[in-house]
Design an enzyme around this catalytic site. Sequence first.
Site: not given
Length: 363
Positions: A122, A255, A291
Amino acid sequence: MAWSTALGSDLDEVWRALLSGATGVTPVPSAHPVRNGRAAVVADLPMDLDPVQRQYELGARTLRAAVADAGLDVTDPRLRLVVGTSYGSHLDVPPDGLDRWGEALATGLGMARRPLMVSTACSAGSDAILVGAALIAEGEEEICVVGGVDVLTQAKRLGHSALGTMSPTALRAFDESHDGMVLGEGAAFLVLERDGSAQERGARVRGRLSGTGSANDAAGPTAPDPSGDTVVQAVRTALAAAGRSTGEVGVLNAHGSGTPVNDDVECRAFGSLFAGGAAPVVFATKGAFGHTLGATGALEAVAVLLALRDKQVPPVPGLETVMPGFPLPLPSGAALPFAGEVGLSVTLGFGGFTTCLALEAVA
């Protein structure tokens, strides 16, 4: 710079939608049982396309737009592409090497040089930016096109359902009821260029990447080190490279995955970093974009630059009651203004990859 998101692709239109509190998460049918039947998808990218083709189309359209926004041509021999993804389409098709998709992207667009590919889960989009910046700083390149691309696939939905990282309801970053993330897809690219080169051609400058930092805690394949020390190290490294202090940071894009583990780590790290000093405004976009895995760092870098331009941040989608002990201001329900010229973007990836980008506004 350019992005393609579940809220659209026009920079200013998407930014206004974020400021209004909009979300791109919608019902997305699945042929198999998944933990959440909703996701954030790019509306004009047909879901019935082959995953490889969806990854290519999403990357190609966004890369072209970013290069055009910089006043350049995609075939310019000075351009070096540095692009990241988590798995792209590779969990749903026969293994073909994570480098092949980037090669196909560069070749298909007629780019003159071979690309560099980054796959650090990620944080891949952020790490592509970091690598491009290093190449320019070390005199290896003059202009880099950097960013990340990731598409929603069935295997990712099944995988995150099995891992337990997906919320059964909604992504509520830093909320006391947070219980996981919701998947999305998207792409973003930025053009990085030496000051001298940009000045010579009269380029429009949208901001400055003044420092980068990365660290890896090696704590496990998925969960980060709960101490938050790796986040602290990455942020301090980026600020040192930028010649800035924590007291100069006005805004921080977290995040903000909505998983209790990650939210707790960021809460602990930010408390350590900003204890007794300035309190930058924190925002998070995953409740709006989903996400987006390997694209997330690049999308969020664009969001930080737009926040620095307008001196305000969008509300955190799904945030109603801030989790106990969160140390910094969080916008809930409405956009929040801030002061300062320095912004941070923090990403946390599976495998312990943590990256921080320090970005600054320009006059």
